[in-house]
Scaffold this motif. Structure first.
Motif, short mmCIF file in Angstrom:
data_model
loop_
_atom_site.label_atom_id
_atom_site.label_comp_id
_atom_site.label_asym_id
_atom_site.label_seq_id
_atom_site.Cartn_x
_atom_site.Cartn_y
_atom_site.Cartn_z
N GLY A 60 6.84 13.58 24.30
CA GLY A 60 7.25 12.40 23.48
C GLY A 60 6.09 11.17 23.26
N LEU A 61 5.00 11.59 23.43
CA LEU A 61 3.96 10.67 23.13
C LEU A 61 3.76 10.41 21.56
CD1 LEU A 61 0.91 11.39 25.57
CD2 LEU A 61 2.66 9.57 25.68
N GLN A 76 15.90 11.23 27.17
CA GLN A 76 16.88 9.84 27.19
C GLN A 76 17.39 9.76 28.55
OE1 GLN A 76 16.21 11.57 24.20
NE2 GLN A 76 15.54 10.00 22.74
N TRP A 80 12.33 8.12 30.04
CA TRP A 80 11.30 8.52 29.56
C TRP A 80 10.11 8.97 30.72
CZ3 TRP A 80 10.05 11.87 25.64
CH2 TRP A 80 10.92 11.60 24.37
N PRO A 81 9.72 7.92 31.45
CA PRO A 81 8.72 7.96 32.49
C PRO A 81 8.98 8.82 33.36
CG PRO A 81 9.45 5.40 31.99
CD PRO A 81 10.45 6.29 31.17
N ARG A 84 8.42 12.39 31.70
CA ARG A 84 7.01 12.67 31.20
C ARG A 84 6.25 13.19 32.75
NH1 ARG A 84 6.23 8.17 27.86
NH2 ARG A 84 7.08 8.86 25.66
N ARG A 85 6.58 12.53 34.06
CA ARG A 85 6.27 13.00 35.19
C ARG A 85 6.64 14.37 35.61
NH1 ARG A 85 6.79 13.42 40.13
NH2 ARG A 85 8.92 12.63 40.25
N LEU A 88 4.47 17.24 32.35
CA LEU A 88 3.38 16.31 32.22
C LEU A 88 2.21 17.13 31.61
CD1 LEU A 88 1.76 15.02 35.71
CD2 LEU A 88 0.57 15.07 33.71
N GLN A 89 1.89 16.26 30.71
CA GLN A 89 0.76 16.59 29.72
C GLN A 89 -0.66 16.17 30.28
OE1 GLN A 89 0.88 15.02 25.62
NE2 GLN A 89 -1.30 15.55 25.33
N THR A 110 1.30 4.80 41.88
CA THR A 110 1.62 3.28 42.09
C THR A 110 2.84 2.90 41.13
OG1 THR A 110 -0.06 2.80 40.39
CG2 THR A 110 -1.01 2.92 42.51
N TYR A 111 3.19 3.90 40.17
CA TYR A 111 4.07 3.29 39.01
C TYR A 111 5.34 3.27 39.90
CZ TYR A 111 0.67 5.34 36.02
OH TYR A 111 -0.41 5.63 35.31
N GLY A 112 6.23 2.25 39.32
CA GLY A 112 7.39 1.91 39.98
C GLY A 112 8.50 2.85 40.47
N HIS A 113 8.72 3.88 39.50
CA HIS A 113 9.83 4.96 39.92
C HIS A 113 9.16 6.11 40.96
CE1 HIS A 113 8.46 8.08 37.43
NE2 HIS A 113 7.82 7.21 36.97
N LEU A 190 1.45 15.40 41.30
CA LEU A 190 2.57 15.09 41.03
C LEU A 190 3.70 16.17 41.08
CD1 LEU A 190 1.28 12.60 38.21
CD2 LEU A 190 2.09 11.91 40.30
#
Lengths: 264, 266
Positions: A60-61, A76, A80-81, A84-85, A88-89, A110-113, A190
């Protein structure tokens, strides 16, 4: 080809009717794929046919048409975040940020989710398994031993007296081949459900290629993950992956054919 | 000298001042700089534009009605937003509109705050105060937002791979964009902060100079100048933040995707 995945083929990723574009131009149409747990799928095709764009469309980039679902859910629905995790591309050109290797590996945590925590021991282990812990093993590219900037084409130059690469190393001072392996480790940490790898071993020499392949295969097997691997190297595709998909039949304007997949 | 202590200038006085430009013209001729024509044109434009503004201001001050003031303010904001976008090396569709919204909001908010709460003029759109203040904010604000936007677009272009790498690893659009946005806002605010650091030491601000020449007490002029500096600093910061956030919203869509295709180089 590695032993066929002795798995129940539970589908993880489903692509249906994917249309891949580059700007206004349509590159690929009607692309369908089901990626199963424990399965390595090679994506091959003539250069410029849209292999990279395909991966970018799946993650989806870049905009495209068609549906992508992960465990039956759309990006959706998942957000999206989060999607994508999981899907993973990893780019062909290694992309690292200024700072140490550890800071780079830690960054996604460090990302919020993110709920998982960064595990430095596992990071060191994975680095070592790509050959980065060893002195100079499997390096291609910019050595610090006077060979300077020998570039990507110099596969096989290997041992040029590099110091070992650890978590404290300066990420941007590494050679392209070393950076590519750090990027792979960053992705593996990840534990994604699907790895989208774009020429993951292009900058590596033979020994390092074998190590990287084994590492990805292990992860896919133990984590019940899947991988979609873009490669121009059909030998590698045959050796490493469970099946190959040639993109030629999906080329926009190309003739659709009945059996588009060559299964092992 | 009249009773307010202002020495009135006549056309003859302006003609003498014009003689100073002739020195510049002579230098150009002497050194074959080839600037005489441009210099002459610039001089004529200075005279015509400023006289025109003088007459417009005088008539609007005389009219004292709100629609006329608003119309003039709108024209100033439109011109400023076009100038702001005209200076950036990359752009995207809708950038001029975003610059307009930014300058409209920051310009009106800060200038009305000053006329209403600081100088306390009645009505607070009193053109003698509002128009020059708005001019100061717009003049500095447009520099701030064009630097900010230029930096943001340059960062997103140069660091596209990094931004997309972060998105690919599960960063939200804000997590991926905050580095470039922060850098851009910083860049937009630095000129005004530097100016505030040396104001009065390196040069006397134009407004203050004008007030002193017009016969005001220097201390009064200084107080006004402090208000102006704070107002401009506030306006420029607000402007930089607004344009950065507006551009960010446009260039990162709901799919948490960098819309690199919208950025145009020029």
């Amino acid at each position: 080809m590695r032993p066929a995945a002795t798995t129940s083929t539970e589908p993880i990723l489903r692509l249906h009717g994917l249309v891949v574009q580059a700007g206004e131009r349509t590159l690929l149409t009607g692309f369908d794929l089901t990626g199963a747990a424990g399965e390595l799928v090679a994506v091959t095709g003539p250069s410029g046919c849209g292999k990279t764009a395909l991966l970018r469309t799946i993650s989806g980039l870049q905009a495209g048409e068609g549906t992508v679902t992960l465990h039956g859910k759309t990006p959706q629905q998942l957000g999206w975040p989060h999607f994508r995790r999981q899907v993973l591309q990893v780019d062909q050109q290694p992309v690292l940020l200024a700072g140490t290797v550890q800071e780079n590996l830690q960054r996604p945590f460090t990302y919020g989710h993110m709920t998982a925590a960064f595990d430095p021991d596992r990071a060191s282990q994975l680095l070592a398994r790509t050959g980065l812990g060893d002195v100079g093993l499997g390096d291609v590219g910019r050595g610090n031993g006077g060979l300077g900037n020998v570039g990507l084409g110099s596969v096989g130059l290997g041992n040029v007296g590099l110091g070992s690469v650890g978590l404290g190393s300066d990420a941007l001072a590494l050679s392209v081949g070393q950076q590519q392996r750090v990027c792979l480790v960053r992705a593996l940490l990840l534990d994604p459900a699907i790895l989208l790898l774009d020429e993951p071993t292009a900058a590596l020499d033979e020994a390092a290629v074998a190590q990287a392949e084994e590492l990805v295969t292990d992860q896919v097997t133990t984590q019940r993950a899947g991988a979609l691997i873009v490669t121009h190297n059909t030998q590698q595709a045959a050796r490493w992956c469970d099946r190959q998909i040639d993109l030629t039949p999906y080329l926009a304007g190309g003739m659709p054919v009945g059996n588009r997949e060559t299964t092992s | 000298m009249n009773e307010t202590g202002i020495i009135e200038l006549t056309a003859a006085d302006l003609a003498v001042a014009c003689g100073l430009v002739l020195v510049a013209g002579l230098v150009s001729v002497g050194l074959k700089l080839g600037l005489e024509r441009r210099l002459a044109l610039a001089s004529v434009r200075t005279v015509v534009q400023l006289l025109l503004v003088g007459y417009v201001l005088r008539s609007i001050f005389g009219l004292g009605n709100l629609p006329a003031v608003l119309l003039l303010a709108m024209i100033m904001i439109v011109v400023a937003s076009r100038a702001a976008i005209g200076r950036v090396s990359h752009t995207f569709s809708g950038a001029t509109w975003q610059a307009f919204v930014t300058l409209l909001l920051t310009g009106l908010v800060t200038s009305v705050t000053v006329t209403g709460l600081v100088i306390k003029v009645d009505p607070l759109w009193e053109p003698r105060y509002l128009i020059p203040l708005l001019g100061m904010i717009l003049g500095n604000g447009l520099t701030g937002i064009s630097l900010c936007l230029d930096t943001l677009l340059e960062q997103l272009t140069e660091r596209r791979c990094e931004v997309e790498m972060e998105l690919a690893h599960g960063a939200t659009r804000w997590e991926a964009a905050r580095g470039p946005v922060r850098k851009a806002v910083r860049r937009g605010m630095i000129p005004i902060i530097n100016t505030m650091m040396v104001v009065g030491i390196v040069a006397l601000p134009g407004m203050m100079t004008g007030q002193i020449l017009a016969g005001a007490d220097p201390l009064q002029a200084v107080k006004y100048q402090i208000v102006i500096m704070f107002m401009v600093a506030g306006g420029t910061s607000l402007g930089s933040i607004s344009i950065a956030l507006l551009a960010y919203r446009r260039l990162f869509d709901d799919h948490h995707r960098l819309r690199y295709d919208l950025i145009r180089r020029r």
